[in-house]
Design a protein around this motif. Structure first.
Motif, short mmCIF file in Angstrom:
data_model
loop_
_atom_site.label_atom_id
_atom_site.label_comp_id
_atom_site.label_asym_id
_atom_site.label_seq_id
_atom_site.Cartn_x
_atom_site.Cartn_y
_atom_site.Cartn_z
N GLY A 76 0.82 -1.21 0.00
CA GLY A 76 0.00 0.00 0.00
C GLY A 76 0.85 1.25 0.00
N LEU A 77 1.91 1.25 0.80
CA LEU A 77 2.82 2.40 0.82
C LEU A 77 3.51 2.57 -0.52
N PHE A 78 4.04 1.49 -1.07
CA PHE A 78 4.74 1.54 -2.36
C PHE A 78 3.80 2.07 -3.46
N LEU A 79 2.59 1.52 -3.52
CA LEU A 79 1.64 1.94 -4.56
C LEU A 79 1.20 3.39 -4.36
N SER A 80 1.05 3.81 -3.13
CA SER A 80 0.67 5.20 -2.86
C SER A 80 1.78 6.16 -3.26
N ILE A 81 3.03 5.78 -3.00
CA ILE A 81 4.15 6.61 -3.43
C ILE A 81 4.21 6.66 -4.95
N ALA A 82 3.95 5.52 -5.60
CA ALA A 82 3.91 5.50 -7.08
C ALA A 82 2.80 6.42 -7.57
N HIS A 83 1.65 6.39 -6.92
CA HIS A 83 0.52 7.26 -7.26
C HIS A 83 0.95 8.73 -7.25
N VAL A 84 1.66 9.12 -6.22
CA VAL A 84 2.13 10.50 -6.08
C VAL A 84 3.20 10.82 -7.12
N MET A 85 4.16 9.93 -7.28
CA MET A 85 5.27 10.20 -8.21
C MET A 85 4.77 10.35 -9.64
N ILE A 86 3.82 9.52 -10.03
CA ILE A 86 3.31 9.59 -11.40
C ILE A 86 2.51 10.87 -11.60
#
Length: 188
Positions: free
Chosen positions: A59-69
């Protein structure tokens, strides 16, 4: 390399990452509650904890990806400052800020769990209970800011996950103090 990044379907990727991050958070929180149930023992307790930790990290990894993209997206451009500083995006300031706070809250929970041995159990538990407001911040962020909320599957899955979390919490609280009965070893 920049051309490759800029030609990615970033809007689709960020939506998928946001939804997947939310569902991972939901599963992780649910498994954390299950792990704490008094009747969950042995290999099931170990498995529930292992998957709880994995899903929270996902969840943390995907949320960070969400923000970075979002930082490279041309459909809804955000600056790094707007992404990292809660409540700084000029439109929908509160709802986007809630998403940022959910991300920071999840990071806080995972970091304090990594340093659990340095904290008293009571303090760590207080920090860990922040998972509830973090989940609901992510839920409200997704419901209001999420562009897929108008999809009936997504909308009902948001409501379903919230309902399931409330129900499992009531079950968990209802089992508090209930220990499994031990078999009597005395011979009559």
């Amino acid at each position: 390399m920049n051309d490759v990044l800029l030609n990615l379907p970033s809007w689709t990727i960020t939506r998928v990452a946001g939804l997947a991050g939310y569902y991972s958070l939901f599963i992780g929180v649910m498994l954390g509650i299950v792990h704490g149930m008094p009747n969950v023992k042995g290999k099931w307790k170990k498995r529930s904890y292992a998957w709880h930790a994995r899903m929270q990290a996902a969840g943390l990894f995907l949320s960070i990806a969400h923000v970075m993209i979002l930082s490279i997206d041309t459909y809804s451009p955000f600056t790094w400052g707007q992404l990292l500083l809660p409540f700084s995006y000029p439109e929908n300031r509160i709802v986007y800020g809630m998403g940022s706070m959910a991300l920071y809250g999840l990071l806080f929970i995972l970091l304090t769990t990594d340093f659990k041995s340095l904290l008293s159990r009571r303090i760590w538990l207080i920090f860990h209970m922040a998972a509830y407001p973090v989940f609901f911040l992510a839920l409200v962020h997704g419901l209001i800011a999420g562009t897929d909320t108008n999809n009936p599957f997504v909308f009902w899955s948001y409501l379903g996950t919230a309902t399931a979390l409330v129900l499992i919490t009531f079950i968990r609280v209802g089992t508090e103090g209930i220990a499994p009965k031990r078999r009597s070893t005395s011979i009559s």
